[in-house]
Design an enzyme around this catalytic site. Structure first.
Site, PDB file in Angstrom:
ATOM      1  N   TYR A   1     -13.545  21.456  29.277  1.00 42.94           N
ATOM      2  CA  TYR A   1     -12.584  21.370  28.176  1.00 42.94           C
ATOM      3  C   TYR A   1     -13.201  20.831  26.888  1.00 42.94           C
ATOM      4  O   TYR A   1     -12.792  21.207  25.788  1.00 42.94           O
ATOM      5  CB  TYR A   1     -11.414  20.453  28.566  1.00 42.94           C
ATOM      6  CG  TYR A   1     -10.442  21.035  29.558  1.00 42.94           C
ATOM      7  CD1 TYR A   1     -10.621  22.295  30.111  1.00 42.94           C
ATOM      8  CD2 TYR A   1      -9.325  20.296  29.951  1.00 42.94           C
ATOM      9  CE1 TYR A   1      -9.714  22.813  31.025  1.00 42.94           C
ATOM     10  CE2 TYR A   1      -8.409  20.802  30.862  1.00 42.94           C
ATOM     11  CZ  TYR A   1      -8.611  22.066  31.404  1.00 42.94           C
ATOM     12  OH  TYR A   1      -7.713  22.563  32.306  1.00 42.94           O
TER      13      TYR A   1
ATOM     14  N   GLU B   1      12.860 -11.478   4.365  1.00 41.09           N
ATOM     15  CA  GLU B   1      11.993 -10.328   4.653  1.00 41.09           C
ATOM     16  C   GLU B   1      11.933 -10.173   6.171  1.00 41.09           C
ATOM     17  O   GLU B   1      10.988 -10.601   6.833  1.00 41.09           O
ATOM     18  CB  GLU B   1      10.623 -10.553   4.018  1.00 41.09           C
ATOM     19  CG  GLU B   1      10.745 -10.637   2.491  1.00 41.09           C
ATOM     20  CD  GLU B   1       9.544 -11.262   1.793  1.00 41.09           C
ATOM     21  OE1 GLU B   1       8.517 -11.456   2.461  1.00 41.09           O
ATOM     22  OE2 GLU B   1       9.656 -11.550   0.586  1.00 41.09           O
TER      23      GLU B   1
ATOM     24  N   PHE C   1       8.259  -1.328  -2.275  1.00 38.00           N
ATOM     25  CA  PHE C   1       7.013  -1.966  -1.835  1.00 38.00           C
ATOM     26  C   PHE C   1       6.818  -1.880  -0.321  1.00 38.00           C
ATOM     27  O   PHE C   1       5.775  -2.243   0.195  1.00 38.00           O
ATOM     28  CB  PHE C   1       7.003  -3.444  -2.245  1.00 38.00           C
ATOM     29  CG  PHE C   1       8.281  -4.176  -1.893  1.00 38.00           C
ATOM     30  CD1 PHE C   1       8.726  -4.272  -0.588  1.00 38.00           C
ATOM     31  CD2 PHE C   1       9.039  -4.772  -2.891  1.00 38.00           C
ATOM     32  CE1 PHE C   1       9.904  -4.942  -0.266  1.00 38.00           C
ATOM     33  CE2 PHE C   1      10.217  -5.463  -2.582  1.00 38.00           C
ATOM     34  CZ  PHE C   1      10.641  -5.540  -1.267  1.00 38.00           C
TER      35      PHE C   1
ATOM     36  N   ARG D   1     -14.631  24.030  25.540  1.00 38.78           N
ATOM     37  CA  ARG D   1     -13.696  25.152  25.467  1.00 38.78           C
ATOM     38  C   ARG D   1     -12.477  24.840  24.582  1.00 38.78           C
ATOM     39  O   ARG D   1     -11.924  25.744  23.936  1.00 38.78           O
ATOM     40  CB  ARG D   1     -13.230  25.491  26.887  1.00 38.78           C
ATOM     41  CG  ARG D   1     -12.499  26.791  26.964  1.00 38.78           C
ATOM     42  CD  ARG D   1     -11.998  27.212  28.332  1.00 38.78           C
ATOM     43  NE  ARG D   1     -12.266  26.358  29.458  1.00 38.78           N
ATOM     44  CZ  ARG D   1     -11.444  26.227  30.493  1.00 38.78           C
ATOM     45  NH1 ARG D   1     -10.288  26.868  30.502  1.00 38.78           N
ATOM     46  NH2 ARG D   1     -11.755  25.476  31.516  1.00 38.78           N
TER      47      ARG D   1
ATOM     48  N   TYR E   1      16.133 -10.731 -10.417  1.00 37.97           N
ATOM     49  CA  TYR E   1      15.208 -11.157  -9.356  1.00 37.97           C
ATOM     50  C   TYR E   1      13.755 -11.061  -9.809  1.00 37.97           C
ATOM     51  O   TYR E   1      13.308 -10.040 -10.336  1.00 37.97           O
ATOM     52  CB  TYR E   1      15.387 -10.308  -8.083  1.00 37.97           C
ATOM     53  CG  TYR E   1      14.281 -10.585  -7.089  1.00 37.97           C
ATOM     54  CD1 TYR E   1      14.265 -11.771  -6.358  1.00 37.97           C
ATOM     55  CD2 TYR E   1      13.212  -9.699  -6.931  1.00 37.97           C
ATOM     56  CE1 TYR E   1      13.236 -12.060  -5.487  1.00 37.97           C
ATOM     57  CE2 TYR E   1      12.171  -9.983  -6.051  1.00 37.97           C
ATOM     58  CZ  TYR E   1      12.186 -11.167  -5.331  1.00 37.97           C
ATOM     59  OH  TYR E   1      11.153 -11.448  -4.484  1.00 37.97           O
TER      60      TYR E   1
ATOM     61  N   HIS F   1       0.034 -17.012  -3.880  1.00 39.57           N
ATOM     62  CA  HIS F   1       0.010 -15.914  -2.912  1.00 39.57           C
ATOM     63  C   HIS F   1      -1.410 -15.461  -2.546  1.00 39.57           C
ATOM     64  O   HIS F   1      -1.577 -14.588  -1.697  1.00 39.57           O
ATOM     65  CB  HIS F   1       0.799 -14.721  -3.454  1.00 39.57           C
ATOM     66  CG  HIS F   1       2.289 -14.901  -3.374  1.00 39.57           C
ATOM     67  ND1 HIS F   1       2.927 -16.041  -3.798  1.00 39.57           N
ATOM     68  CD2 HIS F   1       3.271 -14.076  -2.898  1.00 39.57           C
ATOM     69  CE1 HIS F   1       4.227 -15.916  -3.596  1.00 39.57           C
ATOM     70  NE2 HIS F   1       4.467 -14.741  -3.054  1.00 39.57           N
TER      71      HIS F   1
ATOM     72  N   ASN G   1       3.446  -7.025  -5.975  1.00 40.74           N
ATOM     73  CA  ASN G   1       4.249  -6.058  -5.220  1.00 40.74           C
ATOM     74  C   ASN G   1       3.590  -4.698  -5.376  1.00 40.74           C
ATOM     75  O   ASN G   1       3.255  -4.284  -6.484  1.00 40.74           O
ATOM     76  CB  ASN G   1       5.667  -5.996  -5.778  1.00 40.74           C
ATOM     77  CG  ASN G   1       6.580  -7.062  -5.193  1.00 40.74           C
ATOM     78  OD1 ASN G   1       7.717  -7.171  -5.583  1.00 40.74           O
ATOM     79  ND2 ASN G   1       6.079  -7.872  -4.267  1.00 40.74           N
TER      80      ASN G   1
END
Length: 498
Positions: free
Chosen positions: A279, A412, A328, A282, A55, A85, A197
């Site tokens: 608060y 994916e 990844f 405190r 792959y 990409h 990746n």
């Protein structure tokens, strides 16, 4: 010249801070060089002999994993991956974070499980050392197949494409490559995947955010203590005995900080007319402390991540294995970045409440912290601004990590959205700095109305240093510029309780 050797030794946030602060130059250790070359040679030999598809090495990517690629096209495949990409959008990633991305990408590739060429990794080191920062965009990563789009933009200059910053000016990468005599890298099999990746976009934001958050956490203690003194608050809620019976570490540390900072204060020791504080004063140990503990947890996850191999497939030369898996996937980072967002937002939330108390005309303080309220609006509107920023932060605390949008034709089908968690957290942390700057602006003003009493030497010195930058406000004036100066004062401070 300060140097840092890239090796298998764990890199920590403290080491990264020193590298950045000292402008250290990177170089590969002999150990890292050997591991890189061994993995690359193994991969080349494997591709020459094997007929089994691997792959991303001899196949297409994502849902195209069943498309085989001929040996003569493997380099083109990797180049096409980087170019196709690079689909980032939106605002540019700050150069200081891109600098960390370069460092962390080199670190991850140096372990010898990614198959990157030595020349490719050395060029990334050259970028870092020469101050050449690729233009990367904030939007585009799903935080699952690695930070594909931003890491593609980070990688474009390796092949002579994209844009870079050099000494604050933007150039075409091709022009900078010529300036330094760098030939474009010819990517070998798997290298595009090794570069794209990975979780270096998310993890670089996380590193930057943690360094900033640790500082703001300490500043919240200091500024909250100035507010406590200005509000004529009580010391009892910070007594160690209270916190030993509920021993969360952050709570103990916060109480210790406040107690130590108030040693020698006349104001804290004087008899109080009020039995309790609100608060927001405190419960500083409990609220600030919970944020400290959250930061510590996030730091553990992030330091694990930045010492990991996060590309795919993972190459194991000694075991003669190339495994396609899922390192990844950014879920560990996505969850803790959302967690950090909430933890830091709460520091801003409680800070704004102290601002509100200080301007409310209580405990002998004038309304809106000016001597002549009515004629003067005084510090009325800075609190509005703080409240507006707090509201924005609350909207930003909606988690990204609980969402997933299917991609790549269903291959994916679960993504982390950690990149969006990172950029959202970036907005929140910067907002918290603004809120704390407004609190200090108010607290220092209120503090002056306690004169002639004095606080501790530490607090007196801190307020005096602030006064060198931001003056006491007698009558209404242009407040924006004073708020900006207050923020710049915090940015320039070096805070350390160690």
């Amino acid at each position: 010249m300060s140097k840092h050797k890239i090796s298998s030794k764990q890199i920590t946030l403290d080491i990264i801070k020193k590298i950045l602060d000292k402008n250290a130059k990177l170089e590969l250790s002999e150990e890292a060089t050997s591991a890189i070359e061994k993995c690359r040679q193994y991969l080349d030999d494997k591709m020459a002999k094997s007929k089994v598809p691997v792959y991303g090495v001899t196949t297409g990517f994502g849902s195209l994993c069943n498309k085989n690629i001929s040996l003569q096209d493997l380099s083109t495949l990797q180049r096409n991956l980087v170019v196709s990409h690079a689909c980032g959008f939106g605002e540019e990633v700050p150069q200081e974070i891109v600098r960390i991305m370069l460092l962390l990408k080199v670190q991850s590739l140096s372990y010898g499980h990614s198959g990157a060429q030595l020349a490719t990794i050395q060029r990334l080191i050259d970028f870092f050392n020469k101050g050449v920062y690729p233009v990367v965009y904030q939007q585009g990563s799903l935080g699952a197949s690695g930070d594909l789009a931003p890491l593609a933009h980070l990688s474009l200059p390796l092949i002579g494409m994209g844009e870079v910053y050099y000494r604050g000016k933007k150039y075409p990468a091709e022009e900078i490559n010529k300036k330094f005599g760098w030939e474009p890298i010819t990517l070998k099999s798997k290298e595009g995947l090794a570069l794209l990746n990975g979780t270096q976009f998310m993890s670089s934001y996380a590193v930057w955010l943690l360094l900033k958050s640790e500082k703001l956490s300490l500043l919240a203690d200091v500024i909250g203590t100035v507010s406590l003194e200005a509000f004529d608050g009580r010391i009892e809620p910070f007594h160690q005995s209270v916190h030993l019976v509920r021993p969360h570490m952050g709570q103990l540390v916060t109480a210790m900080h406040v107690t130590r900072m108030l040693e020698g204060s006349e104001i804290i020791k004087r008899e109080k007319k009020h039995v309790q504080d609100p608060y927001s004063f405190r419960c500083m140990p409990q609220v600030h402390g919970a944020t400290k503990d959250s930061i510590d947890h996030v730091k553990y996850v992030v330091e694990t991540e930045i010492n990991s191999v996060t590309d795919n497939p993972t190459v194991f030369p000694d075991e003669d294995m190339i495994i396609s898996a899922g390192n990844f996937h950014g879920q560990p980072l996505a969850l803790v970045l959302d967690f950090l967002t909430m933890a830091m937002a709460e520091l801003g939330n409680i800070s704004e409440r102290r601002i509100y108390q200080l301007i409310s005309g209580k405990r002998e303080l004038p309304s809106f912290l000016v001597k002549n309220p009515g004629l003067n609006s005084g510090f009325m509107i800075p609190q509005y601004t703080a409240a507006s920023i707090v509201n924005q932060n609350k909207a930003f605390t909606m988690p990204c990590s609980t969402d997933s949008v299917e991609s790549s034709q269903g291959q994916e089908d679960h993504v982390s959205m950690g990149a969006n968690a990172a950029t959202k957290c970036f907005l929140v942390v910067n907002n918290v700095e603004k809120i704390l700057a407004i609190e200090l602006f108010n607290a220092a003003q209120a503090f002056e109305f306690r004169r002639p009493l004095k606080s501790s030497p530490f607090i007196e010195e801190f307020v005096a240093s602030f006064r060198q930058v931001v003056p006491f406000v007698e009558n209404d004036r242009y407040m924006h510029e004073l708020m900006v100066k207050s923020q710049e004062f915090l940015q320039n401070l070096d805070v350390d309780f160690q």
